[in-house]
Design an enzyme around this catalytic site. Structure first.
Site, PDB file in Angstrom:
ATOM      1  N   HIS A  69      18.989  -2.955 -57.323  1.00 34.28           N
ATOM      2  CA  HIS A  69      17.768  -3.615 -56.887  1.00 34.28           C
ATOM      3  C   HIS A  69      17.404  -3.183 -55.330  1.00 34.28           C
ATOM      4  O   HIS A  69      18.454  -3.098 -54.458  1.00 34.28           O
ATOM      5  CB  HIS A  69      18.072  -5.087 -56.787  1.00 34.28           C
ATOM      6  CG  HIS A  69      18.103  -5.728 -58.226  1.00 34.28           C
ATOM      7  ND1 HIS A  69      19.151  -6.724 -58.652  1.00 34.28           N
ATOM      8  CD2 HIS A  69      17.562  -5.538 -59.318  1.00 34.28           C
ATOM      9  CE1 HIS A  69      18.996  -7.015 -59.920  1.00 34.28           C
ATOM     10  NE2 HIS A  69      17.830  -6.190 -60.239  1.00 34.28           N
ATOM     11  N   GLU A  72      18.480  -4.638 -52.057  1.00 34.84           N
ATOM     12  CA  GLU A  72      19.702  -5.003 -51.747  1.00 34.84           C
ATOM     13  C   GLU A  72      20.679  -3.653 -51.144  1.00 34.84           C
ATOM     14  O   GLU A  72      21.469  -3.121 -51.759  1.00 34.84           O
ATOM     15  CB  GLU A  72      20.423  -5.335 -53.104  1.00 34.84           C
ATOM     16  CG  GLU A  72      19.682  -6.556 -53.724  1.00 34.84           C
ATOM     17  CD  GLU A  72      19.837  -7.083 -55.225  1.00 34.84           C
ATOM     18  OE1 GLU A  72      19.277  -7.845 -55.719  1.00 34.84           O
ATOM     19  OE2 GLU A  72      20.968  -6.603 -55.643  1.00 34.84           O
ATOM     20  N   HIS A 204      25.698  -5.865 -56.003  1.00 41.16           N
ATOM     21  CA  HIS A 204      24.293  -6.321 -55.638  1.00 41.16           C
ATOM     22  C   HIS A 204      24.508  -7.189 -54.397  1.00 41.16           C
ATOM     23  O   HIS A 204      25.520  -7.619 -53.836  1.00 41.16           O
ATOM     24  CB  HIS A 204      23.902  -7.366 -56.746  1.00 41.16           C
ATOM     25  CG  HIS A 204      23.450  -6.710 -58.072  1.00 41.16           C
ATOM     26  ND1 HIS A 204      22.149  -6.482 -58.323  1.00 41.16           N
ATOM     27  CD2 HIS A 204      24.414  -6.352 -59.002  1.00 41.16           C
ATOM     28  CE1 HIS A 204      22.194  -5.992 -59.652  1.00 41.16           C
ATOM     29  NE2 HIS A 204      23.484  -5.709 -59.982  1.00 41.16           N
ATOM     30  N   GLU A 277      28.283  -9.648 -56.215  1.00 39.15           N
ATOM     31  CA  GLU A 277      27.043 -10.237 -55.175  1.00 39.15           C
ATOM     32  C   GLU A 277      27.646 -10.456 -53.705  1.00 39.15           C
ATOM     33  O   GLU A 277      28.561 -11.116 -53.408  1.00 39.15           O
ATOM     34  CB  GLU A 277      26.192 -11.669 -55.553  1.00 39.15           C
ATOM     35  CG  GLU A 277      25.677 -11.850 -56.879  1.00 39.15           C
ATOM     36  CD  GLU A 277      24.044 -10.909 -56.694  1.00 39.15           C
ATOM     37  OE1 GLU A 277      24.013 -10.649 -55.792  1.00 39.15           O
ATOM     38  OE2 GLU A 277      23.690 -10.903 -57.720  1.00 39.15           O
TER      39      GLU A 277
HETATM   40  N1  LIG Z   1      21.325  -9.465 -57.294  1.00 36.37           N
HETATM   41  S1  LIG Z   1      20.429 -10.492 -58.044  1.00 36.37           S
HETATM   42  O1  LIG Z   1      19.396  -9.965 -58.722  1.00 36.37           O
HETATM   43  O2  LIG Z   1      19.907 -11.492 -57.031  1.00 36.37           O
HETATM   44  N2  LIG Z   1      21.281 -11.180 -59.082  1.00 36.37           N
HETATM   45  C1  LIG Z   1      21.711 -10.311 -60.262  1.00 36.37           C
HETATM   46  C2  LIG Z   1      22.605 -11.274 -61.027  1.00 36.37           C
HETATM   47  C3  LIG Z   1      23.474 -10.333 -62.088  1.00 36.37           C
HETATM   48  C4  LIG Z   1      24.139 -10.958 -63.271  1.00 36.37           C
HETATM   49  O3  LIG Z   1      23.780 -12.146 -63.312  1.00 36.37           O
HETATM   50  O4  LIG Z   1      24.778 -10.334 -63.957  1.00 36.37           O
HETATM   51  C5  LIG Z   1      20.507 -10.369 -61.302  1.00 36.37           C
HETATM   52  O5  LIG Z   1      19.788 -11.257 -61.342  1.00 36.37           O
HETATM   53  O6  LIG Z   1      20.340  -9.215 -61.599  1.00 36.37           O
HETATM   54 ZN   LIG Z   2      20.569  -7.505 -57.545  1.00 36.09          ZN
END
Ligand SMILES: NS(=O)(=O)N[C@@H](CCC(=O)O)C(=O)O
Ligand SMILES: [Zn+2]
Ligand SMILES: [Ca+2]
Ligand SMILES: [Ca+2]
Length: 324
Positions: A69, A72, A204, A277
């Site tokens: 992302h 990030e 992330h 995260e």
């Molecule tokens: N970094 S983020 O986008 O806020 N959270 C990740 C969480 C990843 C996951 O739940 O596997 C996502 O939604 O892809």
């Molecule tokens: Zn992310």
């Protein structure tokens, strides 16, 4: 490039220069390779760290990837920290030396170079998440790389079919060249039908969480993930959390995600894959753009967990005292 105040962060060219420096300084234990090119044609570096690094030895392999992302950016710093830790620690720190001597470590510091460069273009932040690939026919750009993986793709309302959405999964699994390249690399690590990569972390930001599969279902066990495996994921996840103070949980307890990297790494390749995260916990503490002054502390915070994952890579079940 980054706003002047945040020049402590590495933009794409600075990240590449850092990796070139490391490759020159540590040729015996570090190789700088490439996954291929991003949509806009940027090289996606792949770092290998191990003793006898030019040889493919029969040692458990580990994968650390960052920056799926775009906004990030702290995750690129995390990957550069791992490069620094393993190279500078080799021959000095006994724990690091043992890991470099008995494992083959793969680091992908930048899964989304196009998105990252766009996010800091003009010296200001654009809050960009996705890649920069044209989608649909209305001039929109961006596939959410962490919804574009091919296990349970778009199965469960854990992503969006709308091209303008932040979680747009793309028209098909592995539509994005960036996910294709990492998929192809991981598949290339199958030797005589056995996947050599045993464990991995996908970095992330933000929220300070340790996440394990599955994301597509709230079931703790499901096809391809049995009770012992769930217990192993949770036990390792809790151990990591103890060392870095993050909160450990199954990925779907956050929200349902389908087409995520860790669901594919686990279900398709049997890789013990976690999503970290990183810092901060809340938007109030900087959200996606914490000050560069936190980089050293917040990357070093994951040293122990990163090393522990590598140490369990020969047999993750040891975490629950079960033989292979
Ligand atoms: N970094 S983020 O986008 O806020 N959270 C990740 C969480 C990843 C996951 O739940 O596997 C996502 O939604 O892809
Ligand atoms: Zn992310
Ligand atoms: Ca080796
Ligand atoms: Ca090997």
């Amino acid at each position: 490039g980054f706003p002047a105040a945040d020049s402590g962060y590495h933009d794409y060219a600075e990240m590449q220069a850092e990796l070139d420096k490391a490759a020159k300084a540590y040729p015996k234990i570090l190789q700088k390779l490439s996954l291929g090119k991003s949509y806009e044609g940027r090289d996606m570096p792949l770092i290998k760290i191990s003793d006898n690094v030019a040889k493919d030895e029969n040692e458990p392999e580990i994968l650390y990837d960052a920056h799926q992302h775009a906004r990030e950016h702290l995750t690129v710093e995390m990957a550069l920290y791992l490069v620094k830790m393993f190279t500078e620690g080799y021959g000095k720190d006994s724990r690091i030396t043992r890991i470099v001597d008995t494992r083959e470590i793969w680091i992908v510091p930048d899964m989304n170079p196009d998105g990252g460069e766009y996010d800091v273009s003009g010296g200001k932040y654009h809050s960009w998440r996705k890649n920069r690939q044209p989608v649909g026919n209305g001039g929109y750009k961006g596939v959410d790389l962490n919804r574009n993986w091919g296990y349970k793709f778009a199965c469960c309302d854990g992503s969006s079919p709308v091209v303008s959405s932040e979680t747009y999964h793309g028209p098909s699994a592995f539509f994005a060249p960036e996910t294709q390249h990492l998929r192809d690399f991981v598949l290339s690590r199958r030797v005589n039908g056995v996947q050599q990569i045993k464990a991995g972390i996908d970095f992330h930001t933000y929220s300070e969480l340790i996440l394990w599969p599955y994301g597509y279902t709230t079931q703790t066990t499901a096809a391809g993930l049995n009770g012992d495996q769930q217990k192993t994921f949770a036990t390792l996840g809790k151990a990591f959390a103890k060392s870095n103070g993050y909160t450990p949980e199954q990925s779907s307890s956050l929200y349902i995600t389908d087409g995520s990297i860790i669901d594919w790494l686990w279900a398709n390749q049997g890789i013990w894959a976690f999503t970290f995260e990183m810092y901060p916990t809340t938007p109030g503490k900087g959200g996606f753009y914490p000050p560069a002054s936190v980089i050293n502390r917040e990357t070093a915070r994951n040293q122990d967990a990163s090393l522990t994952l590598a140490e369990y890579a020969d047999c993750a079940y040891r975490a629950i005292k079960k033989e292979q």
